[in-house]
Design an enzyme around this catalytic site. Structure first.
Site, PDB file in Angstrom:
ATOM      1  N   ASP A   1      44.686  49.780  38.992  1.00 58.53           N
ATOM      2  CA  ASP A   1      43.892  48.591  38.695  1.00 58.53           C
ATOM      3  C   ASP A   1      42.436  48.976  38.392  1.00 58.53           C
ATOM      4  O   ASP A   1      42.178  50.026  37.796  1.00 58.53           O
ATOM      5  CB  ASP A   1      43.978  47.621  39.890  1.00 58.53           C
ATOM      6  CG  ASP A   1      43.957  46.163  39.469  1.00 58.53           C
ATOM      7  OD1 ASP A   1      42.874  45.691  39.095  1.00 58.53           O
ATOM      8  OD2 ASP A   1      45.021  45.514  39.520  1.00 58.53           O
TER       9      ASP A   1
ATOM     10  N   HIS B   1      38.839  42.964  40.558  1.00 59.99           N
ATOM     11  CA  HIS B   1      40.252  42.564  40.486  1.00 59.99           C
ATOM     12  C   HIS B   1      41.127  43.376  41.438  1.00 59.99           C
ATOM     13  O   HIS B   1      41.974  42.833  42.151  1.00 59.99           O
ATOM     14  CB  HIS B   1      40.730  42.707  39.046  1.00 59.99           C
ATOM     15  CG  HIS B   1      42.115  42.216  38.798  1.00 59.99           C
ATOM     16  ND1 HIS B   1      43.211  43.054  38.748  1.00 59.99           N
ATOM     17  CD2 HIS B   1      42.590  40.972  38.559  1.00 59.99           C
ATOM     18  CE1 HIS B   1      44.299  42.346  38.492  1.00 59.99           C
ATOM     19  NE2 HIS B   1      43.957  41.085  38.367  1.00 59.99           N
TER      20      HIS B   1
ATOM     21  N   SER C   1      48.834  38.207  38.345  1.00 58.67           N
ATOM     22  CA  SER C   1      48.223  39.377  38.987  1.00 58.67           C
ATOM     23  C   SER C   1      48.518  39.412  40.471  1.00 58.67           C
ATOM     24  O   SER C   1      48.482  40.489  41.088  1.00 58.67           O
ATOM     25  CB  SER C   1      46.699  39.360  38.790  1.00 58.67           C
ATOM     26  OG  SER C   1      46.318  40.015  37.623  1.00 58.67           O
TER      27      SER C   1
END
Length: 566
Positions: free
Chosen positions: A132, A165, A317
């Site tokens: 990520d 994120h 996600s």
């Protein structure tokens, strides 16, 4: 270590559908067995060259000449019989929607039955790779859980979160449980391996993502999560996921938040996860299509946030790492189960939603942690069934030359781990992802008969083989076959029914034989032998000429002529 520059958002190519890719770069996987020299020749036709390779999966990073069309060259290479796939090095964004107001209850854990799963397993001893934007190592609900990772964007070990994120994804999968603060991850006992694959704007390339999965698999991670737009549909990441699967791990990926039907085909290499809401409806923005494997909660998921914070977030996600956490719980509950069995149990225990069976919105259903972990604990594997395997091309007995495409079909009751191709008993190459195919340079062996063997094996070590024989004819053949007429003899007197028998031999092979009597063709036979019953009463008295021609695959023809008297 692979170190390749990723394009910034400003330089990334875009289309009307907002596709982004690294300019001038393709990802190309040649068939196993194709030499680097022959691969370079294929690329040279397009003015391209290999500038790197993703270890473990033999995917080349290919640089194109200026002004070349990435899409057009990829399509041309993909049609070459010696290339397994070619695609642009796509730049993908994290699949996160805007933050919602904080929710102080993690509804998704109860919905998937996590509390009952925790009675059996907390994911202890399992490492989840978060491929990520990096992870905030100092976050109080993540601190002490991280193991060493890698930063592909800067080619160093600094895996700090540069976009925010990855920290949210990591907490969803494995935030610490029972520590009196914050949130609980699905697999609170699991370790987190941070792999940064993006620039500071959150865009990550397929080449970095695939490299990160391979890196994690080689260093003991059993689960990897990729929460980027429809990333599971691309061949490069599928190859990396298969690599991890062969090492006993699984990869979960986000379906994407575009709310559109995707055209990617289903693949069991990775687990593609769609999103559901609090009442098991499909989230309106969740992508759908044949490539969907499962669904999991993805609306208002309360998780860790950068700056030691917490917040509610939405997107596939977070559906993907919820599923990754369940996989970790299952693996910890029964470490002996192969990855393919974990995957099948995950699917079979899911709550079927929508149309009966697998469908394009929910896949096999919404993930059910309680049932999945219980099934994993109670399943024992004693696999004694060998795979089935067959060579589908070339055909047995075929005459071949130069580079030869060899195709293999293989299946297994649990899962095929790989297929080896052997040439005259010597291993040429291995392929670990279906469809299984190889490129064999037949010029490396002498002309003549060669045995090709496909050897398929599963995770339990069961093996099965299938062999064919082909004729190699690479040398320019100017030698005609030699024909022998064994019946009747030259000058013989004949009457009634006469059996004519002839054979032929050749330095390579005899393709066919033809019999002529007095110049009239009577019969043609394939191979190196011919037999014919001549009824002489239909022919006149006197001398008759018998001729037999034999032709080899190169078109050389040899003849034998005799005369008999009736």
């Amino acid at each position: 270590m692979l170190a390749l520059a990723v394009a910034s958002p400003a330089s990334a190519q875009m289309t009307d559908t907002a596709e982004r890719w690294v300019p001038g770069r393709l990802l190309v996987q040649p068939r196993p067995g194709l030499s680097d020299e022959e691969f370079a020749k294929i690329l040279k036709v397009h003015g391209a060259k290999s500038v790197g390779r993703i270890p473990g999966i033999n995917v080349h990073i290919v640089q194109l000449p200026p002004n070349a069309s990435e899409k057009a060259v990829a399509a041309q290479l993909a049609h070459n019989p010696h290339i397994k796939f070619a695609e642009r090095d796509m730049l993908l964004k994290p699949e996160l929607t805007a933050n919602d107001t904080y929710y102080f209850s993690e509804w998704h854990l109860t919905t998937i039955g996590a509390p009952s799963a925790w009675d059996i397993s907390n994911g202890n001893s399992i490492t989840i790779a978060i491929v990520d934007t990096g992870v905030e190592a100092s976050h109080p609900d993540l601190a002490g859980k991280l193991v060493a990772g890698w930063n592909y964007a800067d080619n160093n070990s600094d895996t700090s979160d540069v976009f925010g994120h990855g920290t949210k994804v990591a907490g969803t999968a494995a935030a610490i449980t029972n520590n009196g603060i914050g949130v609980a991850g699905v697999a609170g006992g699991a370790k987190i391996m941070p792999i940064r694959v993006t620039n500071t704007s959150g865009l990550g390339s397929l080449s970095y993502m695939a490299s990160g999965i391979v890196w994690a698999a080689d260093r003991g991670a059993r689960v990897a999560n990729l929460s980027f737009e429809a990333v599971g549909g691309y061949s490069t990441t599928q190859s990396a996921a298969q690599y991890m699967k062969n090492k006993g791990g699984l990869v979960t990926t986000a379906a994407g938040n575009g709310g559109t039907q995707q055209t990617f085909a289903y693949s069991d290499t990775n687990i593609v996860v769609a999103a559901t809401d609090g009442v098991d409806n499909r989230a309106s923005w969740s992508n759908y299509g044949d490539f969907i494997s499962l669904a999991a909660p993805g609306v208002s998921i309360y998780t860790t946030a950068p700056g030691a914070g917490y917040g509610a977030v939405s997107g596939t996600s977070f559906s993907a790492p919820i599923t990754a956490g369940v996989v970790a719980l299952m693996m910890a509950a029964n470490p002996t189960l192969p990855a393919a069995k974990i995957q099948s149990l995950l699917y079979s225990t899911a709550l079927d939603l929508g149309s009966a069976g697998k469908d394009i919105y929910f896949g096999y259903g919404r993930v059910n942690a309680g049932a999945a972990v219980l099934a994993a604990r109670n399943t024992s594997i004693s696999d004694t069934v060998a795979p089935t395997v067959s060579l589908t091309a070339p055909a047995s007995g075929a005459t071949v030359a130069g580079l030869v495409s060899v195709n293999v079909s293989a299946s297994d009751n649990v899962g095929v781990s790989g297929v080896d191709l052997l040439v005259n008993g010597t291993k040429l190459a291995s392929d670990s992802a279906s469809p299984y195919g190889f490129t064999w340079d037949s010029s490396k062996v002498p002309d003549g008969n060669v045995t090709l063997t496909a050897d398929a094996y599963d995770a339990a070590g069961n093996r099965a083989s299938s062999s064919i024989t082909v004729k190699v004819a690479n040398t320019a053949d100017a030698v005609p076959p030699v024909v022998v007429i064994s019946q009747p003899g030259d000058g013989a007197k004949v009457s009634g029914n006469v059996n004519i028998v002839a054979t032929a031999s050749d330095n390579v092979a005899v393709a066919r034989m033809t019999l002529y009597i007095d110049g009239e063709s009577r019969v043609t036979a394939s191979g190196a032998s011919l037999s014919y019953n001549w009824k002489t009463r239909r022919d006149s008295m006197g001398t008759h000429t018998i001729r037999v021609d034999a032709t080899d695959p190169s078109g050389n023809t040899g003849s034998r002529i005799i005369q008999v008297v009736k």
